[in-house]
Design a protein around this motif. Structure first.
Motif, PDB file in Angstrom:
ATOM      1  N   LEU A  37      -5.683  11.488   0.566  1.00 52.71           N
ATOM      2  CA  LEU A  37      -6.121  10.087   0.585  1.00 52.71           C
ATOM      3  C   LEU A  37      -6.565   9.639   1.975  1.00 52.71           C
ATOM      4  O   LEU A  37      -7.256   8.622   2.111  1.00 52.71           O
ATOM      5  N   PRO A  78      -8.447   5.771  -5.953  1.00 53.80           N
ATOM      6  CA  PRO A  78      -9.056   5.589  -4.628  1.00 53.80           C
ATOM      7  C   PRO A  78     -10.520   6.012  -4.528  1.00 53.80           C
ATOM      8  O   PRO A  78     -11.202   5.623  -3.594  1.00 53.80           O
ATOM      9  N   GLU A 127      -8.945   0.415  -2.219  1.00 54.77           N
ATOM     10  CA  GLU A 127      -8.326   0.442  -3.548  1.00 54.77           C
ATOM     11  C   GLU A 127      -6.940  -0.183  -3.527  1.00 54.77           C
ATOM     12  O   GLU A 127      -6.534  -0.851  -4.489  1.00 54.77           O
ATOM     13  N   THR A 128      -6.198  -0.009  -2.425  1.00 53.00           N
ATOM     14  CA  THR A 128      -4.894  -0.684  -2.353  1.00 53.00           C
ATOM     15  C   THR A 128      -5.094  -2.201  -2.259  1.00 53.00           C
ATOM     16  O   THR A 128      -4.333  -2.972  -2.842  1.00 53.00           O
ATOM     17  N   THR A 142      -9.501   4.529   0.217  1.00 54.30           N
ATOM     18  CA  THR A 142      -8.096   4.405  -0.184  1.00 54.30           C
ATOM     19  C   THR A 142      -7.572   3.001   0.108  1.00 54.30           C
ATOM     20  O   THR A 142      -6.948   2.359  -0.743  1.00 54.30           O
ATOM     21  N   SER A 167       0.827  -1.211   0.000  1.00 53.32           N
ATOM     22  CA  SER A 167       0.000   0.000   0.000  1.00 53.32           C
ATOM     23  C   SER A 167       0.858   1.256   0.000  1.00 53.32           C
ATOM     24  O   SER A 167       0.592   2.208  -0.760  1.00 53.32           O
TER      25      SER A 167
END
Length: 415
Positions: free
Chosen positions: A283, A350, A296-297, A293, A269
């Motif tokens: 973020l 994100p 999304e990672t 965020t 990440s």
């Protein structure tokens, strides 16, 4: 049409793929290969692995939930019946430690074990750990902030997850380095690069790990405490208590799963965020933005890429016929990149509000530790970027040769 790299061959008609999982061109950036598989052959027979693989989001999501497939097969079929080799004598300690693993069982045993453990991992219980996780992150950063540089995995990412899961179970902090060694040896059994030496190391560590847990169990029986191990020892489900072998398997799987993937995910990440054009301050502006965020990672750089399933009966999927006892593999990390579900899937975005990622699995084997992993990521990443706003990658990171896991050898940062 994209040109294929020299380590990848795809026959879209026969749906056959040749791919060396040990090639750095693949494991350093598997997402590029997954994109090519989506383009040419989302369901394929991987020749080197001698197995069918699924990468499409809908197939992976459905197969994770499909009760015609399971994590074990020997509860309904003999080894002779499905052509499965006998257990290896040099892996007897590893096999014993795995025998009652939550990851490997099917109902009703899985239901009983998971019910006994689940209460400790529901979000409302886990949320109480937030101040403790934050305090640990702050104290670790205190230790290296003045240096102007750090290797983040050893100074931060390795320590937080193993410390928190050990504390939950009731294991002292000073056991952290030993737990990491046992765990690294143990999960070596699941890597494509596995050698005979890896197998001996895994078996040796499984025995040491199990012996240590047995000593803890005996201690908690004499002196119960307010911890998860005591809870597992003294709580019944429908009149049944966990046996010692079940307690050992469950404790080992919680320790391994409770930190190994999260260590990789913290490193992955941080790398993805620092490589992106986004301002980290934006973020992690508030809790809701932080959660998006982190999601999304988890989607774009998941730490665990493959789950396997046995066909428990004859079944047809995507035009393919599987017989009872056939094994299939589901590439979660590739499903997270399915262009039918995610726009511009290789881009870190994100703000996405598309399909949920499958990085924690789905169905009855959905990761029991997901609330803890999410809380750790949602807590420590904002602290790290707030404390070290000028943080940058000091040396290009190298991805570990540990596929089907995905993580970095080290992450050197400077500020």
């Amino acid at each position: 049409m994209d040109t294929l790299p020299d380590f990848l061959r795809i026959d879209p008609v026969l749906r056959r793929v040749s791919l060396d999982g040990r090639n750095p061109g693949f494991y350093s950036d598997p997402n590029r290969v997954y994109a090519l598989l989506h383009q040419h052959c989302p369901t394929f027979y991987w020749e080197e692995q001698k197995q069918w693989f699924f990468t499409g989001y809908d197939h992976v999501n459905a197969l994770l939930r499909d009760r015609r497939f399971g994590r074990q097969i020997l509860h309904i079929a003999s080894r002779e019946e499905i052509g499965l080799a006998e257990p290896e004598p040099h892996l007897q300690n590893f096999d014993l430690a795995e025998r009652y693993s939550l990851l490997e069982l099917e109902p009703p045993e899985h239901t009983r074990l998971r019910t006994l453990v689940n209460r400790a991992f529901v979000s409302r219980h886990i949320e109480r750990l937030r101040p403790e996780i934050a305090a640990l992150a702050e104290s670790l950063i205190d230790g290296f902030e003045k240096d102007g540089r750090t290797e983040l995995l050893s100074s931060f990412a390795d320590i937080i997850p193993v410390t928190m899961i050990a504390r939950m179970i009731g294991i002292p902090d000073e056991m952290g380095p030993q737990l990491l060694k046992w765990s690294h040896d143990y999960v070596g059994m699941y890597m494509f690069k596995r050698t005979k030496e890896d197998e001996f190391a895994a078996d040796r560590s499984a025995k040491e790990f199990a012996d240590y847990v047995k000593s803890l169990i005996a201690e908690r029986r004499r002196q119960p405490r307010e911890d998860l191990l005591t809870h597992m020892i003294h709580t019944e489900h429908k009149g049944q208590y966990l046996t010692d072998d079940e307690l050992v398997s469950t404790t080992i799987v919680l320790l391994n799963a409770g930190h190994e993937a999260t260590v990789h995910q913290i490193g992955n990440s941080v790398r993805v965020i620092l490589d992106s054009e986004f301002d980290p301050a934006n973020l992690f502006a508030d809790e809701a933005v932080t959660e998006r965020t982190v999601d999304e990672t988890l989607r774009i750089c998941a730490p665990v890429h493959i789950f396997q399933r046995w066909a428990l009966e004859d079944v047809e999927i995507d035009g393919l016929s599987f017989k009872r006892g056939d094994k299939v593999s589901l590439i979660l990390a590739a499903a997270n990149l399915d262009p039918k579900k995610f726009s511009d899937p290789l881009a870190f975005q994100p703000g996405r509000q598309e399909a949920p990622n499958l990085s924690f699995g789905a169905g009855i084997h959905f990761c029991i530790g997901a609330p803890l992993a999410r809380l750790e990521l949602n807590t420590v990443l904002p602290i790290l970027f707030r404390r070290l706003p000028s943080m940058r990658i000091a040396h290009p990171p190298v991805v570990k040769d540990v596929y089907h896991f995905h993580g970095l050898e080290r992450l050197d940062l400077a500020w």
